[in-house]
Motif scaffolding. Structure first.
Motif, short mmCIF file in Angstrom:
data_model
loop_
_atom_site.label_atom_id
_atom_site.label_comp_id
_atom_site.label_asym_id
_atom_site.label_seq_id
_atom_site.Cartn_x
_atom_site.Cartn_y
_atom_site.Cartn_z
N HIS A 23 44.44 37.09 75.56
CA HIS A 23 45.14 36.68 74.33
C HIS A 23 45.81 37.86 73.64
O HIS A 23 46.67 37.66 72.78
CB HIS A 23 44.17 36.00 73.37
CG HIS A 23 43.04 36.88 72.92
ND1 HIS A 23 42.07 37.35 73.78
CD2 HIS A 23 42.74 37.39 71.70
CE1 HIS A 23 41.22 38.08 73.11
NE2 HIS A 23 41.60 38.15 71.85
N LEU A 29 49.01 32.38 74.99
CA LEU A 29 47.57 32.29 74.79
C LEU A 29 47.16 32.89 73.45
O LEU A 29 46.20 32.43 72.82
CB LEU A 29 46.85 33.01 75.94
CG LEU A 29 45.37 32.67 76.14
CD1 LEU A 29 45.16 31.17 76.24
CD2 LEU A 29 44.84 33.37 77.37
N CYS A 33 45.00 30.71 70.76
CA CYS A 33 43.78 31.18 70.11
C CYS A 33 43.94 31.23 68.60
O CYS A 33 43.00 30.90 67.86
CB CYS A 33 43.38 32.55 70.67
SG CYS A 33 42.72 32.51 72.35
N ARG A 34 45.10 31.65 68.13
CA ARG A 34 45.32 31.72 66.69
C ARG A 34 45.25 30.34 66.04
O ARG A 34 44.67 30.15 64.97
CB ARG A 34 46.65 32.40 66.39
CG ARG A 34 46.98 32.55 64.91
CD ARG A 34 45.88 33.23 64.08
NE ARG A 34 45.35 34.42 64.71
CZ ARG A 34 45.93 35.64 64.59
NH1 ARG A 34 47.03 35.78 63.86
NH2 ARG A 34 45.39 36.68 65.18
N LEU A 36 43.58 27.83 67.15
CA LEU A 36 42.16 27.47 67.13
C LEU A 36 41.46 28.12 65.94
O LEU A 36 40.63 27.50 65.26
CB LEU A 36 41.48 27.92 68.42
CG LEU A 36 41.53 26.97 69.62
CD1 LEU A 36 40.79 27.59 70.80
CD2 LEU A 36 40.95 25.61 69.30
N GLU A 37 41.77 29.38 65.68
CA GLU A 37 41.16 30.09 64.55
C GLU A 37 41.52 29.42 63.23
O GLU A 37 40.69 29.31 62.32
CB GLU A 37 41.61 31.55 64.56
CG GLU A 37 41.05 32.33 65.74
CD GLU A 37 41.64 33.73 65.84
OE1 GLU A 37 40.98 34.60 66.45
OE2 GLU A 37 42.76 33.96 65.33
N ALA A 44 38.61 33.60 67.81
CA ALA A 44 38.68 33.09 69.18
C ALA A 44 39.25 34.17 70.09
O ALA A 44 40.04 35.01 69.66
CB ALA A 44 39.53 31.83 69.25
N GLN A 45 38.86 34.14 71.35
CA GLN A 45 39.31 35.11 72.34
C GLN A 45 39.46 34.39 73.67
O GLN A 45 38.98 33.26 73.83
CB GLN A 45 38.29 36.24 72.48
CG GLN A 45 36.93 35.74 72.97
CD GLN A 45 35.85 36.79 72.87
OE1 GLN A 45 35.65 37.41 71.83
NE2 GLN A 45 35.12 36.98 73.98
N ALA A 46 40.12 35.01 74.65
CA ALA A 46 40.32 34.34 75.93
C ALA A 46 40.31 35.33 77.08
O ALA A 46 40.89 36.42 77.00
CB ALA A 46 41.64 33.57 75.92
N VAL A 138 37.86 30.30 76.80
CA VAL A 138 38.13 30.57 75.39
C VAL A 138 36.80 30.66 74.66
O VAL A 138 36.02 29.70 74.65
CB VAL A 138 39.02 29.48 74.76
CG1 VAL A 138 39.23 29.75 73.27
CG2 VAL A 138 40.36 29.40 75.48
N VAL A 140 34.58 31.28 71.17
CA VAL A 140 34.64 31.15 69.71
C VAL A 140 33.40 31.82 69.13
O VAL A 140 32.27 31.40 69.41
CB VAL A 140 34.71 29.67 69.28
CG1 VAL A 140 34.76 29.56 67.76
CG2 VAL A 140 35.92 28.99 69.90
#
Length: 305
Positions: A23, A29, A33-34, A36-37, A44-46, A138, A140
């Motif tokens: 990410h 990606l 992730c952003r 999702l945050e 979040a990370q990937a 992903v 969290v």
């Protein structure tokens, strides 16, 4: 080329290729992730995992954060077991001393387009079949009560009682700490940490800076959908920085912060003159808070505060 050949030999020998922190380097990606945050309120990370056919990347283990496994190509069989340690912390990795896994409670095969959710601490292992497999994990990182207590206790360093030697009754100190664990204060600290630690997602920033030469009072601009921010007075807090703007611009800054649609400098409701409105918009584009709509990538995404 020799290094590429070595990687290929390792892959053909059964090794999994792992792209850590993808990410940080792949904009689609990063945006995923952003968003999702923004939705979940947690970081979040990937990572990506490319595993050759008839192979296994990792033995039985647990993750110390919640996981969404997104199958991209090929297929992968997942065996999921009850936790050996409930809700492990970051430094509480799985080891044999925690006990062997029992019988799997889930035995599922993911194919391209499938998703598997693994709560923190659930043991699992995954194997490929006759096809190579590519999936994205992903993670969290949920804010916990331990995080809340540590943050509250950190704020107590200004209380002289906490700096004294522990040779008396701690009742008053506990009451002070209890007051700092009010649900509203905990939520505020959690939000403040999230806002302060998010990295900028600015794949088009050079284009945006070049486009500022064309900025007029009628140029459509918008808040970046990937920015997570708070507004305190006329100061914007986002991505680890504080952008303090003049108090006279407060009405305009509040308008910008609340705008869910594109707007123009001419739409700003305050008492600034036209040139100052343009200065304000230019500043926020340079800071990465706004972007010119006509120069923005058309990703169809939108996100609020």
């Amino acid at each position: 080329m020799a290094e590429v050949g070595q990687v290929l030999r390792e892959f053909e020998g059964g090794a999994t290729l792992v792209l850590q922190g993808l990410h940080h380097t792949w904009p689609p990606l990063a945006e995923f992730c952003r968003f999702l945050e923004i939705e979940l309120g947690h970081p979040a990370q990937a990572n990506a995992y490319f595993t050759p056919r008839d192979a296994q990347g990792l033995p039985v283990h647990h993750d110390t954060h919640d996981v969404f496994s997104l199958q991209v190509a090929g297929e992968k069989r997942w065996l999921v077991y009850e936790p050996a340690l409930e809700l492990p912390l970051k430094d509480q990795k799985y080891g044999p001393e925690l006990g062997e896994p029992g019988n799997p409670v889930h035995d599922v095969t993911l194919r391209a387009g499938d998703t598997l959710y693994l709560p923190r601490g659930w043991l699992h292992q995954a194997m490929t079949s006759s096809t190579d497999s590519l999936h994205i994990t992903v993670g969290v990182n949920v804010y916990t009560w331990l995080d809340a207590f540590r943050a509250a206790l950190g704020e107590c360093e200004d209380e002289v009682g906490f700096r004294r030697s522990p040779d008396g009754d701690a009742h008053d100190l506990l009451e002070t700490l209890r007051a700092r664990l009010d649900s509203d204060e905990v939520s505020t600290r959690q939000r403040r940490k999230l806002v302060a630690t998010r990295r900028p997602v600015l794949p088009d920033q050079l284009t945006q800076l070049q486009a500022l030469q064309r900025l007029t009072l009628e140029t459509p601009v918008e808040r970046r959908p990937t920015v997570i921010f708070d507004l305190e007075g006329s100061t914007l807090l986002f991505e680890g920085k504080e952008v303090a703007l003049p108090a006279v611009a407060r009405d305009d800054v509040e308008f910008i912060a609340a705008a869910d649609e594109a707007f123009t400098a001419a739409d700003l409701p305050g008492d600034l003159d036209d040139e100052t409105r343009l200065v304000l918009v230019r500043r926020l584009v340079r800071e990465g808070f706004l972007r010119l709509r006509e120069s923005a990538p058309n990703n169809g995404a939108a996100a609020g505060e």
